[in-house]
Structures are given as C-alpha cells and as structure tokens.
Enzyme design. Structure first.
Site, PDB file in Angstrom:
ATOM      1  N   GLU A   1      36.565  29.157  27.823  1.00  0.00           N
ATOM      2  CA  GLU A   1      36.678  30.570  28.165  1.00  0.00           C
ATOM      3  C   GLU A   1      38.093  31.021  27.807  1.00  0.00           C
ATOM      4  O   GLU A   1      39.067  30.676  28.487  1.00  0.00           O
ATOM      5  CB  GLU A   1      36.427  30.790  29.663  1.00  0.00           C
ATOM      6  CG  GLU A   1      36.582  32.249  30.081  1.00  0.00           C
ATOM      7  CD  GLU A   1      36.178  32.462  31.525  1.00  0.00           C
ATOM      8  OE1 GLU A   1      34.958  32.548  31.774  1.00  0.00           O
ATOM      9  OE2 GLU A   1      37.057  32.518  32.388  1.00  0.00           O
TER      10      GLU A   1
ATOM     11  N   TYR B   1      40.598  34.402  26.097  1.00  0.00           N
ATOM     12  CA  TYR B   1      40.613  35.873  26.065  1.00  0.00           C
ATOM     13  C   TYR B   1      41.802  36.366  25.250  1.00  0.00           C
ATOM     14  O   TYR B   1      42.689  35.606  24.925  1.00  0.00           O
ATOM     15  CB  TYR B   1      40.672  36.437  27.485  1.00  0.00           C
ATOM     16  CG  TYR B   1      41.582  35.669  28.426  1.00  0.00           C
ATOM     17  CD1 TYR B   1      42.934  35.968  28.498  1.00  0.00           C
ATOM     18  CD2 TYR B   1      41.087  34.632  29.232  1.00  0.00           C
ATOM     19  CE1 TYR B   1      43.771  35.268  29.360  1.00  0.00           C
ATOM     20  CE2 TYR B   1      41.900  33.934  30.101  1.00  0.00           C
ATOM     21  CZ  TYR B   1      43.242  34.251  30.145  1.00  0.00           C
ATOM     22  OH  TYR B   1      44.069  33.558  30.994  1.00  0.00           O
TER      23      TYR B   1
END
Length: 348
Positions: free
Chosen positions: A346, A348
């Site tokens: 994950e 970003y």
C-alpha cells in the site's frame, strides 16, 4: 488513564535516549505487562467479513476530533500528528483498512463541488486507542511547500487535508467516509491474516506508512482479543532521524516484553550510513538481514510495504539483487509470493 488500561504502567525509559525535544513530543506509552481487555461489542471480533463502504463520499459521517498531538521532536523535518477521531462506534473498521476524510471547501479542479476525499491508513486496531471500539487514529504528516527561490513556505501550495487535520482541536467536526480500502481492487490486500497465529509478518514502513503496522502490533501484543498471536512480527521503519521516529516507545516496549515474537530495526537516513558509505534507507536495513528475510519468505511469511510510492523502486532493486546473489530469479519469486498472497503493498 482509561479503566481498561489499568494493567499497564507508564514507561519513561526512552526520554534520556531521545533528549528533551523528543521527550516533549512523545506520546505516553503504556508498557505491556498485562494485555488490555477491550470493552466494545463482541461483534467487532466475531464478524466474518470486514466493514465496507459504510459511508460514501456523497453521504459522509460527521465524526468528532478527540485529540491531535504532535509526535515528533523538534529536529524532525516536518510535523507529524497522531489524531484520534471519535466515530461513536458508527464507522467500524479492521486493521489495515483506511478512512476517507473530506476537508471543507471547494475542489479547485471542479469549482462548485466539495473537496475530494483523501485516504488515510488507520493507525489503531478496531477497538481504537481507548479500547472501546468508538475511535480511530490517524498518523498524518503536515504537507507544506517551501519555495526554492524565496526560501519561504508558500501557503497556497500546502496540503489541504493534512493541514486541516493537524490544525483541528478537540470537539471539532470532521467528515469521514467508510470506503475503507485504498488502491486495492480485491479490497483485502492489507488486512492482517489471522488464520495462522504462528505466522511470520515482515512489515516495512517509511514515515507515516507506519500507520497500519501500529494497528497490527497493538492487536498482536497489546489487546486481549480472540487473535492469540504466537508467531514473529518483524518491523523495519525508515525515517530521517531519531526525532522522526513514530511510536518508538510502543515498539520498544513490545521488544522488551515479547523478545521471541517481535523484532524492530530502524533506518535513519540522515544519521546512519549503509555498508557502501551512503545514506541508510530502509532497503539497506533489509539487505543486512536478507538471508533471514528470504528464509522466512520461503517458509510462508507475509511481507508488507507501506509509505510513499517512491520507496518501492529501491526496495525492489535490493530484493532483486539479493535474489540474484542467491541464484534465484526475483521475477519468479515475486510472482510466487503474489500467487500465495504473501505480498502486500500500500503506497501513495
């Protein structure tokens, strides 16, 4: 101290290690000498599926800020805050999920419409920091922009949502969404697998990417819940310097109380050098323990990555180099890790 936390005692061992600025910024840490009994409804632990899409962007939930606390020292480059949000038990979640936050104001790219949702990994377990299932915690770094020509901060280019959150006061309202997964078509890539309580979990974080792993570790080591962890949790955390370390006191406490089940290694890019004389990044720390890491992966360990997307190329290059030194194809190994659902990313 919450009633549920009476089995914990205050540990101040880190104050001298980090100096006065760090001590002033640090959160109180409850040393693990007895696991905390949660007080929330039992269905938080017995539900078979994680909560999904409870409140959508067009119909967000209005929650209340409970606390906002700076958690880095004076010498950290930038400000990072631990933000506790009271959702009253109405926006439940599981470890590894994310909240959406809608800052006030118009979307500059779509005049006349609300600001877009910003997604933040949740930094607490489903029971929250008060163990009652009514709060969620976020770890947010204030995004600012320094103009290279003037050498001054340009407020017009600051991060809208991060500054909104870091500027909140207790009692302020915040709109959150329950669209709780980030960049994941399947919706389950960062959930903590609990089917095998003796599994190994290797967690690699940079900066505020520590958020989901704090939730994992509190569930493993702090709370008295149905998940009885007896495996290995190994955390690699990369930050700029000692004043930038996040939740360090909690992690040091787990290390003391659960030395057979927890390992903790830090990479301080502005204070440490790697074996080649360059700055120490998290991938360099992984390389130091590459034989152990690869052995654990071969035995079925899960490996997680969370942080800025710029962390992945360096990590992937390091893992590829180590694999080739071992006479393995990294492409084949990565494909197998994904197939076996051991690879969790994950960024970003």
């Amino acid at each position: 101290m919450p009633a549920a936390a009476q089995g914990f005692s205050l540990d101040l061992h880190a104050a001298a290690y980090f100096g006065e600025s760090r001590k002033a910024a640090r959160r109180d840490f409850f040393r693990v000498n007895a696991k905390v009994a949660t007080t929330a409804a039992p269905n938080l632990d017995t539900a078979s599926d994680p909560p999904l899409n409870l409140f959508k962007p067009k119909t967000p939930y209005t929650a209340t800020i409970k606390s906002v606390e700076r958690i880095v020292g004076d010498k950290a480059p930038g400000e990072t805050c631990h933000i506790v949000i009271d959702h009253g038990g109405n926006v439940p979640y599981w470890e590894g999920q994310s909240y959406g936050v809608i800052p006030p104001g118009e979307n500059p790219k779509k005049p006349g419409t609300p600001n877009a949702v910003r997604l933040y990994s949740i930094a607490s377990t489903r029971y929250g920091d008060d163990f009652d299932g009514k709060t969620a915690s976020l770890c947010v770094r204030r995004a600012v922009y320094w103009d290279p020509e003037t050498g001054k901060e340009d407020p017009a280019k600051k991060g809208v949502c991060s500054n909104f959150l870091c500027d909140r006061k207790p009692g302020d309202k915040v709109q959150i969404t329950g669209k709780l997964f980030l960049y994941r078509p399947s919706g389950k890539i960062m959930l903590l697998p609990e089917s095998n309580p003796k599994a190994a979990h290797i967690m690699i974080a940079t900066g505020t990417g520590i958020a989901p792993f704090r939730g994992y570790l509190r569930r493993m080591f702090m709370e008295d819940v149905s998940f009885k962890f007896g495996g290995l949790a190994w955390l690699f955390l990369g930050v700029a310097n000692r004043d930038s370390l996040l939740y360090h006191d909690e992690f040091e406490g787990y290390l003391k109380e659960y030395p057979d089940n927890f390992r903790y290694d830090i990479a301080l890019s502005r204070e440490q050098n790697n074996k080649r004389g360059g700055k120490m990044y998290v991938q360099d720390k992984i390389e130091e323990y590459s034989e152990e890491v690869f052995k654990l992966l071969d035995e079925g360990a899960h490996i997680y990555f969370c942080g800025l997307k710029g962390m992945m190329p360096g990590i992937q290059d390091t893992l590829k180099r180590v694999a080739e030194e071992r006479g393995e194809s990294w492409e084949e190994k990565l494909s197998m890790l994904k197939k076996k659902k051991q690879w969790h990313v994950e960024v970003y």
